[in-house]
Scaffold this active site. Structure first.
Site, PDB file in Angstrom:
ATOM      1  N   THR A  90     -10.802  69.401 -50.043  1.00 27.04           N
ATOM      2  CA  THR A  90     -11.038  69.027 -48.647  1.00 27.04           C
ATOM      3  C   THR A  90     -10.637  70.221 -47.786  1.00 27.04           C
ATOM      4  OG1 THR A  90      -8.820  68.146 -48.458  1.00 27.04           O
ATOM      5  CG2 THR A  90     -10.543  66.594 -49.094  1.00 27.04           C
ATOM      6  N   GLU A 119     -14.276  63.159 -50.730  1.00 26.11           N
ATOM      7  CA  GLU A 119     -13.684  62.149 -51.624  1.00 26.11           C
ATOM      8  C   GLU A 119     -14.705  61.157 -52.162  1.00 26.11           C
ATOM      9  OE1 GLU A 119     -12.327  63.327 -48.897  1.00 26.11           O
ATOM     10  OE2 GLU A 119     -10.138  63.320 -48.998  1.00 26.11           O
ATOM     11  N   LYS A 175      -6.479  56.983 -27.037  1.00 26.33           N
ATOM     12  CA  LYS A 175      -5.819  55.746 -26.616  1.00 26.33           C
ATOM     13  C   LYS A 175      -5.471  55.868 -25.142  1.00 26.33           C
ATOM     14  CE  LYS A 175      -4.204  53.394 -30.611  1.00 26.33           C
ATOM     15  NZ  LYS A 175      -3.363  53.855 -31.697  1.00 26.33           N
ATOM     16  N   TRP A 206      -8.852  51.661 -26.769  1.00 30.35           N
ATOM     17  CA  TRP A 206      -9.472  52.764 -27.494  1.00 30.35           C
ATOM     18  C   TRP A 206     -10.757  53.247 -26.832  1.00 30.35           C
ATOM     19  CZ3 TRP A 206      -9.333  51.563 -33.484  1.00 30.35           C
ATOM     20  CH2 TRP A 206      -7.996  51.543 -33.889  1.00 30.35           C
TER      21      TRP A 206
HETATM   22  P1  ADP Z   1     -13.686  67.946 -44.529  1.00 27.02           P
HETATM   23  O1  ADP Z   1     -13.256  68.616 -45.777  1.00 27.02           O
HETATM   24  O2  ADP Z   1     -14.180  68.776 -43.410  1.00 27.02           O
HETATM   25  O3  ADP Z   1     -12.791  66.820 -44.093  1.00 27.02           O
HETATM   26  P2  ADP Z   1     -15.554  66.017 -45.434  1.00 27.02           P
HETATM   27  O4  ADP Z   1     -16.992  66.207 -45.604  1.00 27.02           O
HETATM   28  O5  ADP Z   1     -14.808  65.467 -46.558  1.00 27.02           O
HETATM   29  O6  ADP Z   1     -15.057  67.392 -45.014  1.00 27.02           O
HETATM   30  O7  ADP Z   1     -15.298  65.149 -44.126  1.00 27.02           O
HETATM   31  C1  ADP Z   1     -15.508  63.786 -44.152  1.00 27.02           C
HETATM   32  C2  ADP Z   1     -15.414  63.218 -42.769  1.00 27.02           C
HETATM   33  O8  ADP Z   1     -16.491  63.694 -41.960  1.00 27.02           O
HETATM   34  C3  ADP Z   1     -15.577  61.731 -42.723  1.00 27.02           C
HETATM   35  O9  ADP Z   1     -14.371  61.065 -43.045  1.00 27.02           O
HETATM   36  C4  ADP Z   1     -16.015  61.499 -41.290  1.00 27.02           C
HETATM   37  O10 ADP Z   1     -14.929  61.499 -40.407  1.00 27.02           O
HETATM   38  C5  ADP Z   1     -16.850  62.711 -41.002  1.00 27.02           C
HETATM   39  N1  ADP Z   1     -18.279  62.378 -41.143  1.00 27.02           N
HETATM   40  C6  ADP Z   1     -19.103  62.608 -42.185  1.00 27.02           C
HETATM   41  N2  ADP Z   1     -20.359  62.179 -41.934  1.00 27.02           N
HETATM   42  C7  ADP Z   1     -20.333  61.645 -40.690  1.00 27.02           C
HETATM   43  C8  ADP Z   1     -21.311  61.017 -39.842  1.00 27.02           C
HETATM   44  N3  ADP Z   1     -22.578  60.869 -40.210  1.00 27.02           N
HETATM   45  N4  ADP Z   1     -20.897  60.581 -38.631  1.00 27.02           N
HETATM   46  C9  ADP Z   1     -19.616  60.718 -38.216  1.00 27.02           C
HETATM   47  N5  ADP Z   1     -18.667  61.306 -38.965  1.00 27.02           N
HETATM   48  C10 ADP Z   1     -19.004  61.770 -40.182  1.00 27.02           C
END
Ligand code: ADP
Length: 539
Positions: free
Chosen positions: A185, A330, A439, A444
């Site tokens: 990540t 993940e 917040k 929210w």
């Molecule tokens: P990083 O390593 O940058 O965290 P990830 O691809 O694992 O990369 O990030 C996942 C996160 O990206 C998700 O938990 C979510 O918050 C955000 N995400 C992914 N796709 C979308 C989407 N279509 N709309 C909104 N948020 C998204």
């Protein structure tokens, strides 16, 4: 129980390659390279060269269970490693070159990789980090012999390494739960965490990606992955495409409008995918040049929320269907995909578009979703009640690599860190990341919803909303805008645009104009923004 009497053939990544080389041997693969001519071969060629790479890896002493790292773009050589490394039972750690040097070093050392394959234009980067790599014994430059830089770290060229190796191999068959890919990540909070995909997870995920409810490829599709091979295996496209016999076109690192368009037009691309920032640039380029992507039918966009205006422009101006996906490292990463259903189609095209464009996607077979309210109860699937989004399934992380504690709860659910709603049609909508939610006076405000509206305002290129400390309300939204080149849009126009589209108390307390920082995976870096503007509303 009566035991089933069917064969228990393990799901192996090499099985995908064997299949494609038999069933779609002549289907083309085209690859850009940094500064070599366009490369062209087919699935039979991929199988031959992946076999050569596998033999070469064994010659270097790479054995089953060992890790190998890559620092590489979307090219055919990287694709060959996608099959060669897991094919012999080793694990490919696809390092993210956009991380800071220290984080790259951290991930390669944490993976304990023995070999590092790197792109020629990372020679300076590798020279900087090599002294800090504690386990890498061999460095290989992903390059032909002529262009391998003499004196660079390691200085073995990939072509030299594999030349002369046998073009056939009997891929070993082993436990389908063995590790195949290690993806970290991005580590915006704390050290990057390693997610170790198994063969089983990769194969099942790729099959799910091929379903019509997701990408729905046929053998006539031409697929251009603009999602990085180093980021969650480019959403599984390097596996789903060969399973379906689709042609693959690889863009290397050239994601600018003109370069993408040349590939789309030249190769007849029907399907492409990547993060929203790439499509902002591409749509901008199309608009400026008056060109049209003639062959393109569908574009899958995810990684962060897809602005409604982007999906609308793709469809109304160019006839291209947008499929939003939500997922994370993940989850391999496919979680949900926004594809139509008869129930939505019955509402009429406009209502269907609206429903699809304003949601991240719908439940896919293989992934279970649950939204939990603060009291730990499951939220109703009513499209309104929001809470923590949990996921469970055969391609969801159980435990991070080399960590003691499980990442998932004992009941198997993994907390994504996102806040979402689910509706009666199985559509999921992300309202925020837990850490980005604003917040205000105990209520929210969804930063994503505000951004999606603001980015529709003419002249706005990127809209980022962060909660910043406020003397009375705890936090209030601040809107940071990066404008299109030459645009003179100002605060008053932006606020006037927002007014009829949002509830009044969501109105940002200020609108500022600045470059919006992005993370290593192309998302708005809200941590940096919050830090930069933290005193802005404190008077
Ligand atoms: P990083 O390593 O940058 O965290 P990830 O691809 O694992 O990369 O990030 C996942 C996160 O990206 C998700 O938990 C979510 O918050 C955000 N995400 C992914 N796709 C979308 C989407 N279509 N709309 C909104 N948020 C998204």
């Amino acid at each position: 129980m009566t035991p089933g009497l069917m064969q228990t053939t393990p799901l192996m990544i090499s099985g995908i390659l064997n299949y494609a080389a038999r069933a779609h041997a002549g289907r083309e693969i085209v690859s850009r390279l940094i500064d070599e001519p366009l490369w062209r071969y087919d699935y039979a060629g991929l199988a031959r060269r992946a076999a050569q790479a596998a033999h070469a890896l064994r010659r270097l002493g790479v054995a089953s269970g060992d890790r190998v790292s890559s620092l590489a773009w979307n090219t055919h050589r990287h694709l060959e490693l996608f099959y060669a490394v897991p094919g012999i039972g080793a694990v490919l750690h696809t390092a993210n070159p956009r991380l800071f040097d220290e984080q790259i070093v951290y991930t390669i050392n944490h993976a304990e990789s023995r070999v590092l394959f790197y792109e020629r234009n990372f020679a300076a980067l590798v020279e900087r980090i090599a002294p800090h790599l504690t386990t890498v014994k061999t460095f290989v430059m992903l390059s032909d012999a002529e262009r391998t830089i003499p004196g660079a770290v390691g200085a073995i060229g990939y072509e030299t390494l594999i030349a002369g190796e046998p073009e056939a191999i009997d891929w070993p068959v082993f436990d389908e739960n063995a590790g195949a890919f290690l993806c970290y990540t991005s580590g915006t909070t704390g050290d990057p965490k390693g997610v170790l995909y198994s063969h089983r997870a990769v194969v099942l995920h790729a099959m799910a990606g091929g379903l019509n409810s997701a990408f729905g490829f046929t053998a006539f599709d031409v697929v251009l992955p603009c999602s990085s091979l180093y980021h969650a295996t480019a959403w599984g496209l390097p596996f789903t495409a060969p399973m379906c016999g689709a042609k693959i076109v690889l863009p290397a690192d050239r994601m600018d409008g003109a370069s993408l368009h040349a590939l789309i037009q030249g190769e007849g691309v029907t399907f492409t995918g990547g993060v929203p920032t790439i499509w902002t640039m591409y749509l901008d380029w199309l608009d400026k040049t008056g060109q049209r992507p003639d062959s393109l039918k569908r574009v899958v966009i995810g990684g962060s929320a897809v602005p409604r205006a982007m999906a609308e422009t793709f469809k109304r101006r160019y006839g291209v269907q947008t499929l939003q996906i939500w997922g994370m490292t993940e989850t391999c990463p496919i979680g949900v995909v926004a594809t139509p259903t008869p129930a939505l189609a019955a509402l009429g095209e406009e209502a269907m578009d609206e429903a699809i464009w304003t949601r991240q996607g719908r439940l896919q077979f293989g992934i279970e979703l649950r939204v939990e309210t603060e009291d730990g109860q499951e939220a109703p699937w009513d499209g309104e009640t929001s809470g923590a989004l949990l996921v469970r399934g055969p391609w969801v992380v159980r435990r991070y690599f080399r960590k003691e504690a499980d990442a998932a709860r004992p009941d198997g659910w993994f907390d994504t860190g996102d806040i979402a709603t689910l509706d009666a049609n199985g559509f999921m909508r992300i309202t925020d990341r837990q850490k980005d939610v604003i917040k205000s006076g105990g209520e929210w405000i969804s930063s994503i919803d505000l951004e999606n509206v603001a980015v529709g305002c003419p002249g706005v290129k990127i809209a980022a909303v962060v909660g910043v400390p406020h003397p009375k309300w705890e936090e209030r939204p601040l809107l940071v805008i990066e404008v299109h080149e030459g645009s003179a849009v100002g605060k008053d126009e932006v606020l006037a645009y927002l007014a009829p589209r949002i509830v009044k108390w969501w109105t940002p307390d200020d609108v500022v104009f600045a470059a919006v920082p992005l993370t290593a995976t192309g998302k708005i870096d809200k941590k940096v923004l919050r830090e930069a503007w933290r005193s802005h509303l404190m008077g």
